[in-house]
Design a protein around this motif. Sequence first.
Motif, PDB file in Angstrom:
ATOM      1  N   ALA A  75       0.851  -1.192   0.000  1.00  0.00           N
ATOM      2  CA  ALA A  75       0.000   0.000   0.000  1.00  0.00           C
ATOM      3  C   ALA A  75       0.886   1.242   0.000  1.00  0.00           C
ATOM      4  CB  ALA A  75      -0.910   0.005   1.215  1.00  0.00           C
ATOM      5  N   ILE A  76       0.502   2.227  -0.793  1.00  0.00           N
ATOM      6  CA  ILE A  76       1.173   3.531  -0.802  1.00  0.00           C
ATOM      7  C   ILE A  76       0.192   4.537  -0.215  1.00  0.00           C
ATOM      8  CG2 ILE A  76       2.301   5.288  -2.192  1.00  0.00           C
ATOM      9  CD1 ILE A  76       2.787   3.116  -4.328  1.00  0.00           C
ATOM     10  N   VAL A  77       0.561   5.129   0.915  1.00  0.00           N
ATOM     11  CA  VAL A  77      -0.329   6.066   1.589  1.00  0.00           C
ATOM     12  C   VAL A  77       0.350   7.428   1.680  1.00  0.00           C
ATOM     13  CG1 VAL A  77      -1.385   4.199   2.918  1.00  0.00           C
ATOM     14  CG2 VAL A  77       0.494   5.505   3.925  1.00  0.00           C
ATOM     15  N   GLY A  78      -0.462   8.445   1.974  1.00  0.00           N
ATOM     16  CA  GLY A  78       0.058   9.793   2.098  1.00  0.00           C
ATOM     17  C   GLY A  78      -1.049  10.800   1.844  1.00  0.00           C
ATOM     18  N   ALA A  79      -0.784  12.034   2.223  1.00  0.00           N
ATOM     19  CA  ALA A  79      -1.776  13.087   2.044  1.00  0.00           C
ATOM     20  C   ALA A  79      -1.998  13.376   0.560  1.00  0.00           C
ATOM     21  CB  ALA A  79      -1.306  14.354   2.756  1.00  0.00           C
ATOM     22  N   SER A  80      -3.105  14.012   0.247  1.00  0.00           N
ATOM     23  CA  SER A  80      -3.344  14.454  -1.128  1.00  0.00           C
ATOM     24  C   SER A  80      -2.206  15.374  -1.562  1.00  0.00           C
ATOM     25  CB  SER A  80      -4.679  15.216  -1.215  1.00  0.00           C
ATOM     26  OG  SER A  80      -5.748  14.363  -0.924  1.00  0.00           O
ATOM     27  N   GLY A  81      -1.706  15.157  -2.777  1.00  0.00           N
ATOM     28  CA  GLY A  81      -0.600  15.959  -3.273  1.00  0.00           C
ATOM     29  C   GLY A  81       0.774  15.465  -2.861  1.00  0.00           C
ATOM     30  N   SER A  82       0.837  14.327  -2.169  1.00  0.00           N
ATOM     31  CA  SER A  82       2.138  13.814  -1.711  1.00  0.00           C
ATOM     32  C   SER A  82       2.930  13.140  -2.817  1.00  0.00           C
ATOM     33  CB  SER A  82       1.940  12.831  -0.554  1.00  0.00           C
ATOM     34  OG  SER A  82       1.174  11.712  -0.968  1.00  0.00           O
ATOM     35  N   GLY A  83       2.253  12.794  -3.928  1.00  0.00           N
ATOM     36  CA  GLY A  83       2.949  12.166  -5.051  1.00  0.00           C
ATOM     37  C   GLY A  83       2.637  10.698  -5.231  1.00  0.00           C
ATOM     38  N   LYS A  84       1.738  10.147  -4.421  1.00  0.00           N
ATOM     39  CA  LYS A  84       1.517   8.702  -4.472  1.00  0.00           C
ATOM     40  C   LYS A  84       0.865   8.250  -5.779  1.00  0.00           C
ATOM     41  CE  LYS A  84      -2.625   8.946  -1.510  1.00  0.00           C
ATOM     42  NZ  LYS A  84      -2.689  10.436  -1.528  1.00  0.00           N
ATOM     43  N   SER A  85      -0.099   9.010  -6.295  1.00  0.00           N
ATOM     44  CA  SER A  85      -0.731   8.616  -7.561  1.00  0.00           C
ATOM     45  C   SER A  85       0.230   8.796  -8.731  1.00  0.00           C
ATOM     46  CB  SER A  85      -2.015   9.418  -7.797  1.00  0.00           C
ATOM     47  OG  SER A  85      -3.018   9.017  -6.880  1.00  0.00           O
ATOM     48  N   THR A  86       1.082   9.819  -8.661  1.00  0.00           N
ATOM     49  CA  THR A  86       2.116   9.998  -9.689  1.00  0.00           C
ATOM     50  C   THR A  86       3.069   8.813  -9.695  1.00  0.00           C
ATOM     51  OG1 THR A  86       2.001  12.407  -9.524  1.00  0.00           O
ATOM     52  CG2 THR A  86       4.004  11.466 -10.480  1.00  0.00           C
ATOM     53  N   LEU A  87       3.480   8.379  -8.504  1.00  0.00           N
ATOM     54  CA  LEU A  87       4.364   7.210  -8.415  1.00  0.00           C
ATOM     55  C   LEU A  87       3.683   5.980  -9.001  1.00  0.00           C
ATOM     56  CD1 LEU A  87       6.918   5.784  -7.465  1.00  0.00           C
ATOM     57  CD2 LEU A  87       5.890   5.578  -5.187  1.00  0.00           C
TER      58      LEU A  87
ATOM     59  N   ALA B 137       5.367  14.736   0.562  1.00  0.00           N
ATOM     60  CA  ALA B 137       5.958  15.796  -0.261  1.00  0.00           C
ATOM     61  C   ALA B 137       6.912  15.250  -1.324  1.00  0.00           C
ATOM     62  CB  ALA B 137       6.682  16.810   0.625  1.00  0.00           C
ATOM     63  N   GLY B 138       6.480  14.169  -1.979  1.00  0.00           N
ATOM     64  CA  GLY B 138       7.249  13.625  -3.084  1.00  0.00           C
ATOM     65  C   GLY B 138       8.388  12.716  -2.686  1.00  0.00           C
ATOM     66  N   GLU B 139       8.511  12.434  -1.402  1.00  0.00           N
ATOM     67  CA  GLU B 139       9.571  11.547  -0.929  1.00  0.00           C
ATOM     68  C   GLU B 139       8.970  10.329  -0.254  1.00  0.00           C
ATOM     69  OE1 GLU B 139      12.179  13.742   1.594  1.00  0.00           O
ATOM     70  OE2 GLU B 139      12.896  15.043  -0.021  1.00  0.00           O
ATOM     71  N   LEU B 140       9.666   9.212  -0.403  1.00  0.00           N
ATOM     72  CA  LEU B 140       9.261   7.978   0.267  1.00  0.00           C
ATOM     73  C   LEU B 140       9.889   8.014   1.659  1.00  0.00           C
ATOM     74  CD1 LEU B 140       7.566   5.555  -0.623  1.00  0.00           C
ATOM     75  CD2 LEU B 140       9.671   4.366  -1.180  1.00  0.00           C
ATOM     76  N   LYS B 141       9.092   8.456   2.632  1.00  0.00           N
ATOM     77  CA  LYS B 141       9.632   8.756   3.955  1.00  0.00           C
ATOM     78  C   LYS B 141       9.825   7.531   4.823  1.00  0.00           C
ATOM     79  CE  LYS B 141      10.205  13.248   4.334  1.00  0.00           C
ATOM     80  NZ  LYS B 141      11.501  13.828   4.685  1.00  0.00           N
ATOM     81  N   GLU B 142       8.867   6.601   4.789  1.00  0.00           N
ATOM     82  CA  GLU B 142       8.923   5.472   5.702  1.00  0.00           C
ATOM     83  C   GLU B 142       8.460   4.214   4.980  1.00  0.00           C
ATOM     84  OE1 GLU B 142       7.194   6.134   9.661  1.00  0.00           O
ATOM     85  OE2 GLU B 142       6.793   8.174   9.002  1.00  0.00           O
ATOM     86  N   GLN B 143       8.877   3.100   5.472  1.00  0.00           N
ATOM     87  CA  GLN B 143       8.349   1.817   5.055  1.00  0.00           C
ATOM     88  C   GLN B 143       8.077   1.041   6.325  1.00  0.00           C
ATOM     89  OE1 GLN B 143      10.494  -0.217   1.982  1.00  0.00           O
ATOM     90  NE2 GLN B 143      11.313   1.646   1.127  1.00  0.00           N
ATOM     91  N   ARG B 144       6.833   0.751   6.606  1.00  0.00           N
ATOM     92  CA  ARG B 144       6.498   0.071   7.846  1.00  0.00           C
ATOM     93  C   ARG B 144       5.346  -0.883   7.647  1.00  0.00           C
ATOM     94  NH1 ARG B 144       3.470   4.873  11.194  1.00  0.00           N
ATOM     95  NH2 ARG B 144       2.948   6.174   9.414  1.00  0.00           N
ATOM     96  N   ALA B 145       5.168  -1.766   8.576  1.00  0.00           N
ATOM     97  CA  ALA B 145       4.206  -2.851   8.432  1.00  0.00           C
ATOM     98  C   ALA B 145       2.779  -2.411   8.690  1.00  0.00           C
ATOM     99  CB  ALA B 145       4.562  -3.989   9.375  1.00  0.00           C
ATOM    100  N   ASP B 146       2.583  -1.265   9.332  1.00  0.00           N
ATOM    101  CA  ASP B 146       1.233  -0.782   9.577  1.00  0.00           C
ATOM    102  C   ASP B 146       1.261   0.745   9.693  1.00  0.00           C
ATOM    103  OD1 ASP B 146       1.224   0.178  12.499  1.00  0.00           O
ATOM    104  OD2 ASP B 146       2.106  -1.818  12.635  1.00  0.00           O
ATOM    105  N   VAL B 147       0.089   1.338   9.662  1.00  0.00           N
ATOM    106  CA  VAL B 147      -0.032   2.785   9.785  1.00  0.00           C
ATOM    107  C   VAL B 147      -1.044   3.128  10.853  1.00  0.00           C
ATOM    108  CG1 VAL B 147       0.743   3.407   7.495  1.00  0.00           C
ATOM    109  CG2 VAL B 147      -1.632   2.753   7.840  1.00  0.00           C
TER     110      VAL B 147
END
Length: 226
Positions: free
Chosen positions: A36-48, A215-225
């Motif tokens: 799963a790729i999560v993040g706020a709107s405008g963070s870049g996840k759909s672009t990625l 903000a366009g960066e992959l900040k964390e990778q973790r097993a849950d949010v």
Amino acid sequence: MMIQTSAVTKHVETTAGRLTILHAIDLAIKAGESVAIVGASGSGKSTLLSLLAGLDTASSGQVLIENENLGDLDEEQRAKVRADKVGFIFQSFLLIPSLTALENVMLPAELAGRSDAEAQARELLEKVGLSERLDHYPNQLSGGEQQRVAIARAFIGKPKILFADEPTGNLDSTTGATVEALLFAMNQDYGTTLVMVTHDNTLAQKCDRVLVMNAGELKEQRADVA
């Protein structure tokens, strides 16, 4: 690796100058993994997601699917990779209004020249619980039913990778839970690699891994949010 990126960036030119949407993304996703790729709107996840799926091209860096560099391919070649290896599920379903449920599911297989398109479509619609709705048009189906048609359509090409962009975003919580369960069950049955963009933390936690965009960066990778 099924999917791998190296220092992937995405820039767009605006009247105010260059806008950087993605900053040097490094990512590796194994075959059969659900991410799963999560993040706020405008963070870049759909672009990625668009870059990983070959729907858009990176400004720099590499995107590889099964060690094939999408940046070395022209649009026709990327379209063939998508047709051969990729399935899509979108928030807005993207069914063709003038086609029945059966015809919508059949379409990718027909375009690929498969003689078993109708038989496969019927089988998949039965799997998603819509065997009684084959001849219904999208406007005769509920949102949940339309998304189940979209799931069936995504799997008819027997994709190695399934990209899902907010697959339950237009559904109420009860219908969304039903679609989630179906999506994960079919993904497991077919052994597909699942890459999903979602705002739904509960949905994200059902994946093997969660990637957090900020903000366009992959900040964390973790097993849950949680």
